[in-house]
Write a protein that holds these residues in place. Structure first.
Motif, short mmCIF file in Angstrom:
data_model
loop_
_atom_site.label_atom_id
_atom_site.label_comp_id
_atom_site.label_asym_id
_atom_site.label_seq_id
_atom_site.Cartn_x
_atom_site.Cartn_y
_atom_site.Cartn_z
N ARG A 102 20.77 4.64 -0.18
CA ARG A 102 21.30 5.74 0.63
C ARG A 102 20.22 6.75 0.94
NH1 ARG A 102 25.41 4.36 -2.87
NH2 ARG A 102 27.16 3.47 -1.77
N MET A 103 19.06 6.24 1.34
CA MET A 103 17.93 7.12 1.61
C MET A 103 17.46 6.98 3.05
SD MET A 103 15.72 6.53 -1.84
CE MET A 103 14.25 7.18 -1.07
N SER A 104 18.33 6.52 3.94
CA SER A 104 17.91 6.30 5.32
C SER A 104 17.31 7.57 5.92
CB SER A 104 19.09 5.85 6.17
OG SER A 104 19.65 4.69 5.61
N LEU A 105 17.91 8.71 5.58
CA LEU A 105 17.42 9.97 6.10
C LEU A 105 16.02 10.29 5.56
CD1 LEU A 105 18.17 12.43 7.85
CD2 LEU A 105 18.94 13.54 5.77
N THR A 106 15.78 9.88 4.31
CA THR A 106 14.46 10.10 3.72
C THR A 106 13.38 9.40 4.54
OG1 THR A 106 15.53 10.11 1.57
CG2 THR A 106 13.13 9.96 1.58
N GLY A 107 13.66 8.17 4.96
CA GLY A 107 12.70 7.44 5.78
C GLY A 107 12.42 8.20 7.07
N ASP A 108 13.47 8.68 7.68
CA ASP A 108 13.34 9.47 8.90
C ASP A 108 12.47 10.70 8.67
OD1 ASP A 108 14.15 8.99 11.43
OD2 ASP A 108 15.87 10.33 11.37
N ALA A 109 12.79 11.40 7.59
CA ALA A 109 12.08 12.65 7.29
C ALA A 109 10.60 12.39 7.04
CB ALA A 109 12.72 13.31 6.07
N VAL A 110 10.32 11.31 6.30
CA VAL A 110 8.91 11.00 6.01
C VAL A 110 8.16 10.75 7.31
CG1 VAL A 110 7.39 9.25 5.04
CG2 VAL A 110 9.28 10.13 3.68
N ALA A 111 8.78 9.98 8.23
CA ALA A 111 8.11 9.67 9.49
C ALA A 111 7.81 10.94 10.29
CB ALA A 111 8.98 8.73 10.32
N HIS A 112 8.76 11.84 10.36
CA HIS A 112 8.54 13.08 11.10
C HIS A 112 7.49 13.94 10.40
CE1 HIS A 112 12.24 11.72 12.85
NE2 HIS A 112 12.16 12.65 13.78
N LEU A 150 19.68 23.81 -2.91
CA LEU A 150 19.83 22.81 -1.86
C LEU A 150 19.78 21.40 -2.43
CD1 LEU A 150 17.61 23.99 1.13
CD2 LEU A 150 20.08 23.73 1.06
N ASN A 151 20.55 20.49 -1.84
CA ASN A 151 20.39 19.11 -2.26
C ASN A 151 19.30 18.44 -1.43
OD1 ASN A 151 21.52 18.51 0.18
ND2 ASN A 151 23.56 18.15 -0.65
N GLU A 152 18.91 17.22 -1.86
CA GLU A 152 17.72 16.60 -1.29
C GLU A 152 17.89 16.34 0.21
OE1 GLU A 152 16.22 13.63 -3.80
OE2 GLU A 152 14.26 13.64 -2.86
N ASP A 153 19.08 15.97 0.62
CA ASP A 153 19.36 15.72 2.02
C ASP A 153 19.01 16.93 2.89
OD1 ASP A 153 20.20 13.19 2.34
OD2 ASP A 153 22.15 13.75 3.18
N ALA A 154 19.55 18.09 2.47
CA ALA A 154 19.37 19.29 3.27
C ALA A 154 17.91 19.72 3.29
CB ALA A 154 20.25 20.40 2.70
#
Lengths: 289, 246
Positions: free
Chosen positions: A41-51, A95-99
């Motif tokens: 459940r880290m799809s957003l993490t991948g996105d964030a790393v790329a940006h 804050l949680n990691e997502d935010a």
């Protein structure tokens, strides 16, 4: 006919052969990473790393121009900083990691676009945001090959703790520290893979090479081992089909590849035998036991 | 000392300086089969977590014999298992081989045999390829018992292993606990079913923040003791004075 459709572009043009090799490596290496991004459940993490990598790449570009080495080093540094800082921020603030990740990557993206446009042209900016599959030079190709080989090897080595830590983190934490180590190693793998992926697809689309094949594979198997082997098949074939579609249709390559991957996801979602819509609606006949 | 699997040396456990287990003293001998019982909030699960090293005592210490913490198998009350993860029952049970195989070693033939033996022992033969998401609650609990079997640990901690489990499954799994006892393993189980405790566990710790009674099951589970345990006040008191003992 088939020859001119599938083979001729690669025989005729050097840039197509380079794109083919780069996209093959990318499909092979990035998809298994995506499987774990998805399952953890880290799809957003991948996105964030790329940006987040963009400002680092931009600083490298500002200092040394189009030097793959400088931009990669900048990207790696920025990627690791964001992963570590957002991890710390999530642990020690409300804050949680997502935010935190969302906040970080929006700021990084703005920062990166600012840096690139200060030094380069709009064409440069498009390169950074959407990649340059059809203009891969030797260093870029080498980088894609290296990052994807490395992520495959490291993922294979840490496969066991990564799987157990994803399923039952408490179980593993009572036995060893390997779960935490595996998580950190995995984050590093994500950063490294992303640095390679953005060469071909840019910071905005690079993550697609990881996530979309994984999502497609999810609909065909209920076993993680099979999934890790299936996802690269989706990745490689979608990459190559997308490349050919963009060649014959004379359209942008990066978006064509991502759209092909998206189409694979759509087909899997409709017809996948592990939870696809159509098999569900057809209600296959059941057995007595 | 050498015959004790666990020694509780004046152990206080808690959250934010409020004790959940208060000044517990006692020992569990090697090969003992101990039931831990008491009202909700009495500190039973906290005690198991502390034995397992998942939390540090506020005071005192837990000595773990000569054994390393790795030689403890722990089945938590609510396993934090991500059941949507695409993993087969066989792979879940094989995770019990961690102590032998670690990160890198292959799971060899002996281990594979032990895994399929364990799956057979809990009555899940034929389920090896089944995804864990497709198991019922009782089947998952059987699979987790199989993982404990594969772990081959000297000390086994079970936190309410039979909650929401039907009678047949409870009977089967209880038989496994009996087998562990015969094999000389130390078993500590948190249980609420007092009949089950009386029938299968020779020793009992009745916990209500402090140890109300600890010893032979028949002497512990008396009407007076159980009434005393029920009178424990659960809520933490923010104005409670500091404990004078330490």
């Amino acid at each position: 006919m088939l020859y001119s459709l599938l083979i001729a572009p690669f025989v005729e043009f050097d840039f197509m052969r380079r794109a083919l090799i780069g996209l093959f490596a990318l499909g092979l290496g990035a998809a298994p990473v995506g499987v774990f991004l998805m399952l953890r459940r880290m799809s957003l993490t991948g996105d964030a790393v790329a940006h987040a990598i963009l400002p680092g790449v931009a600083v490298g570009f500002a200092l040394a121009g189009f030097s793959v080495v400088a931009m990669t080093v900048g990207g790696l540094i920025a990627g690791f900083i964001v992963v570590v800082v957002s991890g710390i921020a999530a642990r020690s603030t409300a804050l949680n990691e997502d935010a935190t990740l969302a906040a970080f990557y929006l700021v990084s993206l703005a920062c990166g676009v600012m840096l690139v446009s200060a030094r380069g042209s709009n064409v440069d900016l498009l390169h950074f945001l959407f990649g340059h599959v059809l203009a891969l030079d030797d260093p870029s190709l080498l980088l894609i090959a290296m990052t994807n080989s490395l992520s495959l090897i490291v993922l294979a080595l840490f496969y066991r703790p990564l799987v157990i830590d994803s399923v039952d983190p408490q179980f593993l934490s009572t036995l060893s520290r390997a779960g935490g180590v595996a998580h950190l190693v995995f984050l590093a793998v994500v950063v490294i893979t992303t640095v390679g992926a953005i060469q071909a697809l840019g910071t905005l689309l690079g993550v697609a090479a990881m996530i979309l094949p994984a999502v497609a594979a999810r609909f065909w198997t209920r076993d993680v081992n099979t999934m890790v082997l299936t996802a690269p098949l989706f990745g490689i074939s979608a990459n190559i089909i997308g490349l050919l579609v963009s060649y014959h249709g004379d359209s942008e390559t990066g978006p064509a590849i991502v759209l092909t991957q998206g189409f694979a996801v759509f087909l899997s979602l409709m017809f996948g035998r592990a939870g696809g819509l159509v098999p569900r609606l057809l209600r296959p006949r059941h057995r007595v036991a | 000392m050498s015959d004790s699997a666990l020694v509780f040396d004046d152990v206080t456990l808690g959250y934010d300086s409020h004790p959940v287990v208060h000044h517990l003293r006692g020992r569990v001998e090697r090969g003992d089969c101990v039931a831990v019982t008491g009202p909700n909030g009495a500190g039973k699960s906290t005690l198991l977590k502390a034995i397992n090293g998942l939390m540090t005592p506020l005071g005192g210490r837990i000595e773990c014999g000569a054994r390393a913490r790795r030689d403890i198998a722990y089945l938590p009350q609510v396993a934090e298992i991500d059941r949507s993860f695409p993993l087969s029952v066989g792979d879940l049970v094989a995770a019990g081989a961690w102590r032998h195989c670690g990160i890198f070693s292959a799971i060899n033939g002996t281990m594979e045999a032990r895994v399929s033996q364990a799956i057979g022992d809990v009555g899940l033969t034929g389920f090896e390829q089944r995804a864990i998401g497709a198991l019922s609650g009782g089947q998952l609990q059987r699979a987790l018992f199989a993982r404990v079997l594969v772990q081959d640990a000297a000390i086994i901690l079970l936190d309410e292993p039979f909650t929401a489990i039907d009678n047949a499954t409870t009977r089967d799994l209880m038989a496994l606990i009996g087998r562990w006892r015969q094999e000389g393993r130390t078993v500590i189980a948190v249980l609420h079913d007092l009949d089950l405790v009386r029938e299968h566990f020779p020793r009992t710790l009745l916990l209500a923040r402090t140890a109300v009674a600890w010893g032979a099951t028949g002497e512990v589970l008396t009407i007076d003791n159980l009434a005393a345990a029920r009178h424990m006040i659960e809520a933490p008191d923010p104005h409670a004075p500091l404990c004078p003992v330490d």
